[in-house]
Design a protein around this motif. Structure first.
Motif, short mmCIF file in Angstrom:
data_model
loop_
_atom_site.label_atom_id
_atom_site.label_comp_id
_atom_site.label_asym_id
_atom_site.label_seq_id
_atom_site.Cartn_x
_atom_site.Cartn_y
_atom_site.Cartn_z
N ASP A 35 66.95 71.94 -137.61
CA ASP A 35 65.59 72.43 -137.85
C ASP A 35 64.54 71.37 -137.55
N SER A 36 64.96 70.11 -137.66
CA SER A 36 64.01 69.01 -137.42
C SER A 36 63.91 68.62 -135.96
N ASP A 37 64.74 69.22 -135.12
CA ASP A 37 64.72 68.89 -133.69
C ASP A 37 63.45 69.40 -133.04
N PHE A 38 63.05 68.70 -131.99
CA PHE A 38 61.93 69.14 -131.15
C PHE A 38 62.48 69.75 -129.87
N SER A 39 62.03 70.96 -129.54
CA SER A 39 62.52 71.66 -128.35
C SER A 39 61.46 71.66 -127.27
N LEU A 40 61.88 71.32 -126.05
CA LEU A 40 60.97 71.26 -124.90
C LEU A 40 61.54 72.09 -123.77
N THR A 41 60.71 72.92 -123.15
CA THR A 41 61.11 73.70 -121.98
C THR A 41 60.41 73.16 -120.75
N ILE A 42 61.19 72.91 -119.70
CA ILE A 42 60.67 72.38 -118.44
C ILE A 42 61.03 73.32 -117.32
N MET A 43 60.04 73.80 -116.58
CA MET A 43 60.27 74.53 -115.33
C MET A 43 60.09 73.54 -114.18
N HIS A 44 60.89 73.72 -113.13
CA HIS A 44 60.81 72.73 -112.04
C HIS A 44 61.21 73.35 -110.71
N MET A 45 60.65 72.78 -109.67
CA MET A 45 61.01 73.13 -108.28
C MET A 45 60.89 71.88 -107.44
N ASN A 46 61.45 71.90 -106.24
CA ASN A 46 61.41 70.72 -105.36
C ASN A 46 61.65 71.13 -103.92
N ASP A 47 61.20 70.30 -102.99
CA ASP A 47 61.49 70.47 -101.56
C ASP A 47 61.17 71.88 -101.09
N THR A 48 59.96 72.34 -101.40
CA THR A 48 59.55 73.69 -100.96
C THR A 48 59.23 73.72 -99.46
N HIS A 49 58.81 72.61 -98.90
CA HIS A 49 58.71 72.44 -97.44
C HIS A 49 57.98 73.57 -96.72
N ALA A 50 56.78 73.87 -97.19
CA ALA A 50 55.90 74.83 -96.52
C ALA A 50 56.48 76.24 -96.44
N HIS A 51 57.49 76.52 -97.26
CA HIS A 51 58.00 77.90 -97.36
C HIS A 51 57.08 78.64 -98.33
N VAL A 52 55.97 79.09 -97.77
CA VAL A 52 54.89 79.66 -98.57
C VAL A 52 55.20 81.08 -99.02
N GLU A 53 55.88 81.83 -98.19
CA GLU A 53 56.03 83.26 -98.48
C GLU A 53 56.83 83.58 -99.73
N PRO A 54 57.77 82.73 -100.20
CA PRO A 54 58.43 83.04 -101.48
C PRO A 54 57.56 82.75 -102.71
N LEU A 55 56.44 82.05 -102.55
CA LEU A 55 55.68 81.58 -103.71
C LEU A 55 55.09 82.70 -104.57
N PRO A 56 54.68 83.84 -104.02
CA PRO A 56 54.24 84.92 -104.93
C PRO A 56 55.34 85.39 -105.89
N ARG A 57 56.57 85.38 -105.47
CA ARG A 57 57.67 85.73 -106.37
C ARG A 57 57.94 84.59 -107.35
N MET A 58 57.75 83.36 -106.87
CA MET A 58 57.89 82.20 -107.75
C MET A 58 56.89 82.29 -108.90
#
Length: 683
Positions: A35-58
């Motif tokens: 109960d005393s623990d601290f919880s952290l959520t991290i979203m992450h991405m990398n190396d998208t390399h100008a692949h723009v068209e998937p970003l609306p779904r991202m």
């Protein structure tokens, strides 16, 4: 040497321990949450390399995570720049228009963010990208002070708890659910070799990480994230996430990029470089090209030590596109689609893949490939139009980025294959320098390397079982349709792209030649060379094949012609040419070499065998026979195969007589032995 051995041993130890931990530890330890623990959520991405068209779904995936956890962090581990027509046309602005909709907490610079430096005399496009970003940047081990465009975006408050958008920091502090979380970011020092940073400097990643951790701890921050673009397990001589986790205490989470690694489950490092126990470090990375959104839930105890974690990769292809993002994309997509769909006039007769290990048995970064041959053929042909003395073309495998599909080839496909806009150059190099370059090219073989060179106008054999730096066995250059040994003392003109020609990928020989003024721009554009070659030189019919230009001997000696190889005057004979040492796939491994495998050239060893197919071998026989007409031993039906053969092989009649004499002697000795035995026995 001893320190390198200790370093390599330590890294292997870390890798083994990590492997054990990934097998033993569960992918989730959140069940142990207190109960005393601290919880952290991290979203992450990398190396998208100008692949723009998937970003609306991202964006849809990001919104879904935030619906459950509004304070979840969102981080980008670098390499937004370079990879598709969107970058060629808009230099990151199309990407940024969509990234700004996602409310990022921070982004670290990737090596490709520096691709345009030399073309712009500094990083003008990068500075514009930073200025318009609605999030801060991290450059803990980057010194921008020498760049005229980027220097003004460096914050004086290097470790800030209130970072501004569009500014660069050594570290930032985010408050999440009442707790402080420190974030710093590292970029691979190899950027100096693999991109065009010009006046931007990259500092030692271990030292800068230690500095960042100390700065956070001085401010009472005990939950620390390293947002890295250094690679998960790549380039141990440069540094990677595994080494960082083992070497620097106090890092709780590493969000990685650069190696395009797909970590379906988080990896935990809980021992240091000496094998001693340390507080755990959780490592995550989400592959590439905006196809996956990483999500990590991690629990900390009251001392800021990781006590639980759970990670997953969310497939954004299963999501619906966000309508607002789709509308933003449409303003860029129309222009890109128009260019993408424009046909060049060339037609691929088959699929021409851009293979990588893991997807196939060969890789454009480890083997000769059809696409590599096509590109280097184009480079050589177009360079020769400017200077007919150019004899060799070299293209780094890391610069080849996409395949060509069967059918009409569009402009978009060509630019996708060569997206970096590296202008072709011509370098003056000695044969000895070419050997050094090839040694560097194959130093990591059979593993992949972005610096692995595809070639045209030459072929070479190497042995990946030998020590790096001593792997090249033979080198030959094509001269008037035939191959001859490369003379270590002779000067050759070699075309490559300006990235490689200035020393990119660690090619120190090219860098030295550039500094000495032996590298010249020829005023062309690489993708235009490829387009024009396919249309003009190939007549629009594109069907490249593997030709045996690059062969890994894998511990075997190059196959040489069956005796005889040469006459006493060094002239190759007909039989030697007929048995040209073909090793399969059209590869002639004779290499004009004496079979010793040392790759050295001698005056006596000038056999020009080296054609890729049987027709070429016949042509080679005819030409060699004409060029050495004074040597009657090369004439068909002369009855005298060669002086060398006569010296090494007895005539059949002499061989038979020798055999009979030997058998007779053996019978005589046996008989004498029997008589002696009987005499002794009777006595």
């Amino acid at each position: 040497m001893a320190s390198n051995m200790r370093f390599g041993f330590s890294f292997r130890m870390v890798a083994i321990i990590v492997l054990v931990l990934t097998i033993v530890l569960p992918t989730s330890t959140l069940a142990a949450e207190d109960d005393s623990d601290f919880s952290l959520t991290i979203m992450h991405m990398n190396d998208t390399h100008a692949h723009v068209e998937p970003l609306p779904r991202m964006l849809t995936a990001v919104k879904e995570v935030r619906a459950d956890n509004p304070e979840a962090l969102l981080l980008h581990a670098g390499d937004v720049f370079s990879g598709t027509l969107y970058f060629n046309q808009f230099h990151g602005k199309a990407d940024l228009a969509l990234l700004n909709l996602m409310d990022f907490d921070a982004m670290v610079f990737g090596n490709h963010e520096f691709d345009l430096g030399s073309g712009e005399d500094g990083h003008e496009s990068l500075s514009e990208f930073v200025a318009e970003a609605q999030f801060p940047f991290l450059g803990t081990n980057i010194d921008f002070s020498g760049d005229p465009f980027m220097a003004s975006y460096i914050s004086e408050n290097v470790f800030s708890d209130s970072p501004d958008n569009g500014s660069v920091y050594d570290g930032i502090i985010k408050e999440v659910n009442g707790e402080q979380v420190g974030i710093f970011g590292l970029t691979t020092e190899d950027t100096a070799n693999i991109s065009s940073p010009v006046n931007v400097q990259f500092l030692n990643y271990i030292e800068e990480a230690e500095r960042a951790v100390a700065a956070f701890e001085e401010q009472g921050v005990d939950k620390i994230i390293a947002l890295n673009h250094i690679g998960y397990d790549s380039t141990p001589d440069i540094g990677n996430d595994l080494q960082l986790a083992a070497s620097v205490d106090g890092i709780d989470v590493i969000v990685g990029g650069h190696s395009h690694t797909r970590l379906d489950e988080p990896v935990v490092v809980s021992t240091d470089e000496n094998g001693a126990e340390k507080d755990p470090t959780v490592i995550v990375q989400a592959h590439q090209y905006a196809q996956l959104l990483g999500k990590l839930d991690v629990n900390f105890d009251e001392n800021g030590v990781v006590v639980g974690y759970e990670g997953q990769l969310i497939d954004i292809n299963e999501k619906e596109a966000d309508p607002e993002a789709e509308e933003v994309l449409s303003s860029y997509k129309e222009e890109v689609d128009e260019l993408t769909n424009q046909e060049t006039g060339a037609v691929a007769m088959k699929d021409i893949p851009n293979p990588r290990l893991g997807d196939s048995d060969v890789s454009v970064r480890a083997n000769e490939t059809e696409l590599g041959n096509l590109i280097t053929d184009a480079m050589l042909a177009k360079a020769r139009e400017k200077n007919p003395e150019v004899v060799i073309a070299m293209q780094n495998g890391g610069g080849i980025r996409a395949a060509i599909d069967e059918g009409p080839i569009t402009v978009g496909e060509v630019i996708a294959v060569l997206p970096f806009g590296n202008d072709p150059v011509v370098a003056e190099l000695t044969g000895a320098e070419i050997k050094e370059i090839l040694e560097h090219s194959v130093r990591q073989a059979p593993a992949e390397s972005g610096g692995f060179l595809q070639v045209a106008g030459m072929k070479f054999n190497y042995d990946s079982t030998k020590e790096p730096g001593s792997r090249i066995v033979t080198m030959e250059v094509e001269v008037e349709g035939e191959y001859e040994d490369i003379d270590l003392d002779q000067t050759y003109l070699v075309t490559t792209n300006n990235f490689t020609g200035k020393g990119g990928d660690g090619f120190e020989v090219f860098a030295q030649a550039y500094d000495e003024g032996r590298v010249r721009d020829i005023g062309e554009i690489d993708w235009e060379q490829l387009r024009d070659y396919m249309v003009e030189d190939l007549g629009g019919v594109v069907d490249p094949v593997i030709e045996g230009r690059i062969t890994d001997l894998l511990g075997e000696e190059p196959e040489a012609p069956e005796k005889p190889e040469e006459d006493n005057d060094g002239t190759p004979d007909e039989e030697g040419q007929e048995d040209g040492g073909d090793t399969g796939e059209g590869t002639d491994n004779n290499g004009s070499n004496d079979g010793s495998g040392d790759g050295e050239n001698t005056d006596e060893d000038t056999d020009k065998v080296g054609s890729e197919d049987e027709e070429d071998k016949v042509d080679s026989e005819e030409k060699n026979g004409q060029e050495t007409s004074e040597d009657n031993n090369n004439e068909a039906g002369s009855g005298n195969e060669s002086n060398q053969e006569e010296g090494e092989r007895l005539p059949d009649t002499a061989t038979n007589m020798y055999t009979f004499l030997l058998l007779g002697a053996l019978v005589l000795i046996t008989g004498v032995g029997v008589l002696v035995y009987r005499k002794v026995k009777t006595s």
